[in-house]
Design a protein around this motif. Structure first.
Motif, PDB file in Angstrom:
ATOM      1  N   SER A 158       0.804  -1.249  -0.009  1.00  0.00           N
ATOM      2  CA  SER A 158       0.138   0.005   0.038  1.00  0.00           C
ATOM      3  C   SER A 158       0.944   1.329   0.044  1.00  0.00           C
ATOM      4  O   SER A 158       1.856   1.429   0.821  1.00  0.00           O
ATOM      5  N   ARG A 161       0.798   2.937   3.359  1.00  0.00           N
ATOM      6  CA  ARG A 161       1.566   2.293   4.395  1.00  0.00           C
ATOM      7  C   ARG A 161       2.910   2.295   4.398  1.00  0.00           C
ATOM      8  O   ARG A 161       3.776   2.358   5.221  1.00  0.00           O
ATOM      9  N   ARG A 218      -1.099   2.654   9.253  1.00  0.00           N
ATOM     10  CA  ARG A 218      -2.190   1.492   9.078  1.00  0.00           C
ATOM     11  C   ARG A 218      -3.526   2.127   8.606  1.00  0.00           C
ATOM     12  O   ARG A 218      -4.161   1.705   7.819  1.00  0.00           O
ATOM     13  N   SER A 221      -3.619   3.935   5.069  1.00  0.00           N
ATOM     14  CA  SER A 221      -3.698   3.050   4.059  1.00  0.00           C
ATOM     15  C   SER A 221      -5.142   2.460   3.939  1.00  0.00           C
ATOM     16  O   SER A 221      -5.580   2.286   2.750  1.00  0.00           O
ATOM     17  N   ARG A 222      -5.905   2.525   4.996  1.00  0.00           N
ATOM     18  CA  ARG A 222      -7.363   2.158   4.890  1.00  0.00           C
ATOM     19  C   ARG A 222      -8.183   3.225   4.298  1.00  0.00           C
ATOM     20  O   ARG A 222      -9.093   2.967   3.395  1.00  0.00           O
ATOM     21  N   TRP A 223      -7.949   4.419   4.673  1.00  0.00           N
ATOM     22  CA  TRP A 223      -8.430   5.687   4.311  1.00  0.00           C
ATOM     23  C   TRP A 223      -8.425   6.000   2.927  1.00  0.00           C
ATOM     24  O   TRP A 223      -9.345   6.447   2.138  1.00  0.00           O
ATOM     25  N   ASP A 225      -6.451   4.289  -0.259  1.00  0.00           N
ATOM     26  CA  ASP A 225      -5.853   3.192  -0.972  1.00  0.00           C
ATOM     27  C   ASP A 225      -5.872   3.631  -2.442  1.00  0.00           C
ATOM     28  O   ASP A 225      -6.547   3.557  -3.279  1.00  0.00           O
ATOM     29  N   GLN A 438      -7.730  13.842  -0.282  1.00  0.00           N
ATOM     30  CA  GLN A 438      -7.056  12.577   0.299  1.00  0.00           C
ATOM     31  C   GLN A 438      -5.575  13.092   0.850  1.00  0.00           C
ATOM     32  O   GLN A 438      -5.232  12.593   1.952  1.00  0.00           O
ATOM     33  N   THR A 442      -4.320  12.443   5.020  1.00  0.00           N
ATOM     34  CA  THR A 442      -3.007  11.558   5.209  1.00  0.00           C
ATOM     35  C   THR A 442      -2.108  12.503   5.605  1.00  0.00           C
ATOM     36  O   THR A 442      -1.576  12.416   6.644  1.00  0.00           O
TER      37      THR A 442
END
Length: 465
Positions: A158, A161, A218, A221-223, A225, A438, A442
């Motif tokens: 990811s 990640r 972690r 990377s889920r929010w 991708d 995004q 992040t």
């Protein structure tokens, strides 16, 4: 914990260049910052020009005579260049040697060869933190993000990640650890002990970067991708080299200035006699200028010569390393000029007068000042320089340890919530192929975590030491 007090102001503080009251000064500060923000974000004016114009606007609204405002700005600009200008140049030379010789590639390849899928985010933190020691944040991004993209693409990782830990490692070094310009200016402004600040900065940086890097990565990377953008093809700066420096020699060269500065601090603690020969030697070797100069000279052999560079190639590397930092140096200098106008206008005294009855620690106040300037100007360095000037009087009755923590509180605050007025925001957005939303979810959130966690650890340390 040190509390605010009017007595913190030095008795011999110079007369302000204006007799404006608190309300007028407050408006002047808001106008000055607003002018800088609008010129940078709306008119896309260079930060150096924006800071210069904003400084004059602040002085004009505050009612300061133009000649005194110009003198104040010039004095701040000159003092900042004198204190960190040469260090910026030396750091840039070392960074260019590291990149062109393949030393950076050697560090990256060696660590990644030993990393598993689970440990890769931690490896990226280590890479970014080590490589980020001698590099400016923007240079570090340009150097490391292509590697991040390559690792993510080839290893099917990811992007967030892998990327968030690398960005966290670069950013925490930029905000908390000398010899980066912001922390160095803050050390000089509040008369902190450099070695002590460096040691405490590393102590604060380690847990901070763990939380904001691998742990937050972690969730990021889920929010968000997203795959590595194909248009950003990674390039390796050392592909044309027949050989490159060894891993041990490269690491030793990068860490040399830090080791020298820490050694000076250790000798200062162990040796009490200020006239001791050993202490005098380490006072010289551990000064930022000499430590970085030694690292550059050593790097010419351990990095440049090891990569097969001729004398002409070394000269070209040094020459090309200096041109790109002209803008950085001017921005840092103008930030010092803006800071000096703030100080000479009496803004620092105004803040202390207004907050003298607040039940708030000096460290928290310094952090908040840096946060406000960071949000307004978008520059962590400008926020550090300006906040250090305003918070300088707070250090008057602090112990040397708490003065060092004051620098780290300012550095932590300067990292808070990078957004559209920060060049780093757009670099991350474009390299990672993210949308504005995004990037906020992040990068901006990661910067905020660094700031809050770092500030919190500084406050906890102030209760213990």
């Amino acid at each position: 914990m040190t509390r605010l007090s009017v007595e913190m102001l030095a008795a011999d503080a110079p007369e302000p260049i204006t007799s404006a009251g608190h309300a007028q000064l407050g408006i002047a500060v808001l106008v000055g910052i607003a002018v800088i923000v609008v010129l940078i974000t709306q008119f896309k004016l260079h930060a150096f020009l924006s800071l210069t114009i904003g400084s004059l606007a602040l002085a004009a609204v505050a009612g300061a005579p133009l000649d005194k405002a110009i003198t104040s700005f010039s004095n701040g600009l000159g003092a900042t260049v004198a204190s960190v200008g040469v260090l910026i140049a030396l750091g840039s030379i070392l960074g260019k040697l590291l990149a062109d010789s393949g030393g950076a590639d050697q560090i990256v390849d060696t660590i990644l060869a030993k990393a598993t899928k689970r440990t890769m985010p931690w490896a990226m933190v280590l890479i970014a933190s080590v490589v980020g020691l001698p590099l400016f944040f923007e240079i570090g991004i340009v150097l490391l993000i292509p590697v991040v993209l390559l690792v993510a693409k080839r290893g099917n990782f990811s992007l967030m990640r892998i990327g968030i830990p690398a960005l966290a490692g670069l950013s925490v070094m930029h905000g908390l650890v000398p010899p980066h310009p912001g922390p160095l200016v803050a050390v000089d402004a509040v008369k902190a002990n450099l070695g002590l600040t460096l040691g405490l900065g590393i102590l604060v940086a380690i847990p901070t970067v763990i939380i904001a890097g691998p742990l937050f990565g972690r969730y990021a990377s889920r929010w968000v991708d997203v795959p590595p953008p194909d248009r950003m093809v990674p390039t390796r700066p050392s592909e044309d080299l027949d050989r490159r420096p060894g891993f041990g020699a490269t690491i030793a060269t990068v860490l040399l200035p830090v080791v020298l500065m820490l050694a000076k601090a250790l000798v200062d603690i162990v040796v009490d006699d200020t006239g001791d020969t050993l202490q005098r030697i380490f006072d010289v070797l551990g000064s930022p200028l000499i430590a970085l100069l030694i690292a550059v000279l050593v790097g010419m052999f351990t990095l440049g010569r090891a990569a097969g560079f001729t004398r002409e190639r070394l000269g070209t590397t040094v020459e090309t390393s200096l041109a790109p930092i002209a803008g950085v140096m001017l921005i840092v200098a103008a930030g010092g000029g803006f800071k000096q106008v703030l100080v000479d206008s009496g803004v620092g005294e105004m803040i202390l007068d207004i907050s003298k009855d607040w039940s708030i620690s000096a460290l928290l106040l310094a952090w908040l000042i840096a946060v406000v300037i960071r949000l307004a100007t978008g520059s962590a360095t400008v926020a550090t320089v300006s906040a250090a000037g305003l918070a300088g009087p707070l250090a008057a009755d602090m112990s040397s340890t708490h003065v060092a923590l004051l620098v780290l509180a300012i550095g932590s605050g300067s990292l808070f919530f990078s957004h559209v007025n920060d060049a780093g925001f757009w670099l991350v957005k474009e390299y990672f192929g993210l949308s504005v939303v995004q990037t906020v979810k992040t990068w901006s959130l990661m910067e905020t975590i660094l700031s809050v966690v770092g500030g919190g650890i500084v406050l906890l340390l102030s209760l213990i030491i």
